[in-house]
Design an enzyme around this catalytic site. Structure first.
Site, PDB file in Angstrom:
ATOM      1  N   HIS A 165       0.811  -1.215   0.000  1.00 40.61           N
ATOM      2  CA  HIS A 165       0.000   0.000   0.000  1.00 40.61           C
ATOM      3  C   HIS A 165       0.847   1.267   0.000  1.00 40.61           C
ATOM      4  O   HIS A 165       0.419   2.314  -0.494  1.00 40.61           O
ATOM      5  CB  HIS A 165      -0.941  -0.004   1.217  1.00 40.61           C
ATOM      6  CG  HIS A 165      -2.195   0.786   1.022  1.00 40.61           C
ATOM      7  ND1 HIS A 165      -2.216   2.054   0.461  1.00 40.61           N
ATOM      8  CD2 HIS A 165      -3.488   0.497   1.320  1.00 40.61           C
ATOM      9  CE1 HIS A 165      -3.462   2.495   0.429  1.00 40.61           C
ATOM     10  NE2 HIS A 165      -4.251   1.565   0.935  1.00 40.61           N
ATOM     11  N   ASP A 399      -9.932  -4.852 -19.488  1.00 44.37           N
ATOM     12  CA  ASP A 399      -9.950  -5.800 -20.611  1.00 44.37           C
ATOM     13  C   ASP A 399      -8.544  -5.910 -21.210  1.00 44.37           C
ATOM     14  O   ASP A 399      -8.044  -4.971 -21.818  1.00 44.37           O
ATOM     15  CB  ASP A 399     -10.958  -5.330 -21.660  1.00 44.37           C
ATOM     16  CG  ASP A 399     -11.103  -6.285 -22.829  1.00 44.37           C
ATOM     17  OD1 ASP A 399     -10.387  -7.303 -22.859  1.00 44.37           O
ATOM     18  OD2 ASP A 399     -11.914  -6.008 -23.726  1.00 44.37           O
TER      19      ASP A 399
END
Length: 457
Positions: A165, A399
């Site tokens: 993080h 995608d």
């Protein structure tokens, strides 16, 4: 059963900077000892093992290399100094790379991509680990990104990503994922440079305007805690399940809140979703346990959520800033009030008030920032419920050239006492998708409370 087929290192493609060193802001240091963020993206793509190894994997490796050229910090390390008079940095030097694992699994793909409660432990077969090493000077080096690509022959593929993080928040990591996917889909980074040239990552830490010395305040606190090698929270003794709130359900919740308080400002989808999930969770946590003692009703329950502060600061920080640019919202309600008949309405009104008077107030978004570590640290020692992700994050549209994501799983919530993952719903336009990880008896109780709450609103 899952079998490792290959382990390799993917370096940034030529053409980028040979070296990059970034100081850690106070917000980056805030996340220094937080567990890694772990995401799984499942895709329906029925292919053979031969095609997977000969065409699919090489394309992913090549596109990852090109993406890393624009996101150099992710190919580098968090450098944690042995001399704590120095501060940690994020650094990339030529020759560093990202660990990539290629695997094959015989697990049931259709079961994994379902919304129903499933054993949480099985998902770690598809998740890579970040490695912690020590260099010759004694400084610790922690990988910032690792990738695993797993084939389910004839059914699909899973891309597992683990990131630390401190390297960047959800906005940053999702930006990287979208860039990688664009490069893969279009066969190079030309389309990325044309369509997203102005959105390529900015690493300038001076874009966050705060008073000097905050990084030192945070480091003085953080350096007292040893940097630990990241590990999986196994066994989790939990199940994972997904709950989708479609537009109709969200509207019912909003209408219920507004019918009670027509003047309530900021009755957003996030507000009513959060209020519903929070109250259902707290009510279900007692399942399988003895009832609380009467005097425990005054104990405070806490709801905690991170806030992307880029557009909320003055001056605003560009949306393509890569790193952590977060604040947080927090609300606390007495246990007996939250589990009562009015609990959902109290939660919604309270969360809406926090967003109006703190989160969306440029004068208050960084208020009391020097005390954040101690404030949040104190809260996490009590009953709290946190959010991982954002209602604005759309990972389902990622995608790589073989269609949209079939299912997203955020494993990071297994490492919290209780937290939910949140993103835009993949199969419900305008809806929200919530992931939970709970012991089985509590998940069953939550599922019943969730359905009843929507039905009764």
């Amino acid at each position: 059963m899952t079998i490792l087929l290959e382990s390799c290192q993917i370096a940034p493609a030529p053409g980028g900077a040979a070296e990059l060193s970034l100081p850690m802001t106070f917000i980056d240091i805030f996340w220094l000892h937080f567990h890694p963020i772990r995401r799984l993206l499942f895709y329906e793509f029925p292919c053979s093992k031969a095609y997977f190894l000969e065409a699919f994997v090489p394309k992913l490796k090549e596109s990852l290399s090109l993406a890393l050229k624009h996101y150099l910090p992710l190919a580098g390390n968090l450098v944690y100094p042995s001399n704590t008079e120095k501060k940690p940095i994020i650094r990339y030097v030529a020759g560093e790379s990202v660990s990539v694992s290629i695997a094959e699994s015989a697990n049931d793909f259709d079961n994994l991509v379902g919304n129903h409660a499933r054993d949480a432990d099985q998902f770690y077969d598809f998740m890579p680990q970040l490695q912690l090493t020590t260099d010759e000077s004694g400084d610790k080096l922690l990988q910032l990104l690792a990738v695993q690509v797993t084939l389910f022959p004839g059914r699909g593929v899973c891309i597992g990503l683990t990131n630390h993080h401190s390297a960047g928040d959800a906005n940053s990591i999702v930006g990287f994922l979208r860039s990688w996917a664009s490069i893969s889909k279009h066969g190079g980074d030309e389309e990325l440079l044309i369509t997203q040239g102005e959105s390529l990552p900015l690493f300038d830490r001076s874009l966050i305007k705060v008073r000097p010395g905050l990084d030192s305040i945070y480091w003085n606190y953080a350096k007292e805690i040893p940097l630990q090698p990241p590990s999986f929270p196994l066994p989790t003794n939990r199940v994972r399940a997904t709950y989708v709130l479609n537009q109709s359900a969200i509207k019912k919740l909003k209408d219920a809140v507004l019918s009670r308080n027509p003047d309530l400002v900021h009755t957003s989808s996030f507000v009513v979703m959060a209020a519903h999930i929070w109250t259902c969770l707290v009510r279900s946590l007692a399942a399988g346990e003895e009832e609380r003692a009467d005097d425990d009703g005054d104990e405070l329950e806490t709801f905690l959520f991170a806030v992307d502060s880029r557009a909320r600061l003055d001056p605003p920080v560009p949306g393509n800033y890569f790193g952590n640019c977060l604040s947080y919202g927090m609300e606390r309600i007495r246990h007996q009030d939250l589990v009562g008949n009015e609990g959902f309405f109290l939660a919604a009104e309270s969360i809406a008030d926090v967003i109006k008077n703190r989160v969306n107030d440029k004068e208050k978004i960084f208020a009391g920032v020097e005390n954040w570590l101690t404030e949040v640290g104190a809260v996490t020692q009590s009953n709290f419920f946190a959010v991982s992700g954002s209602a604005r994050v759309d990972l389902y549209s990622t995608d790589f050239g073989w269609g949209k994501v079939r299912k997203l799983e955020t494993l990071s919530i297994d490492g919290e006492k209780y937290a939910m993952s949140l993103c835009k719903a993949g199969a419900s336009e305008g809806g929200l998708e919530v992931g939970l990880s709970l012991p089985k008896v509590k998940m069953d109780a939550f599922a019943a409370a969730f359905a009843d709450g929507i039905k009764g609103s």
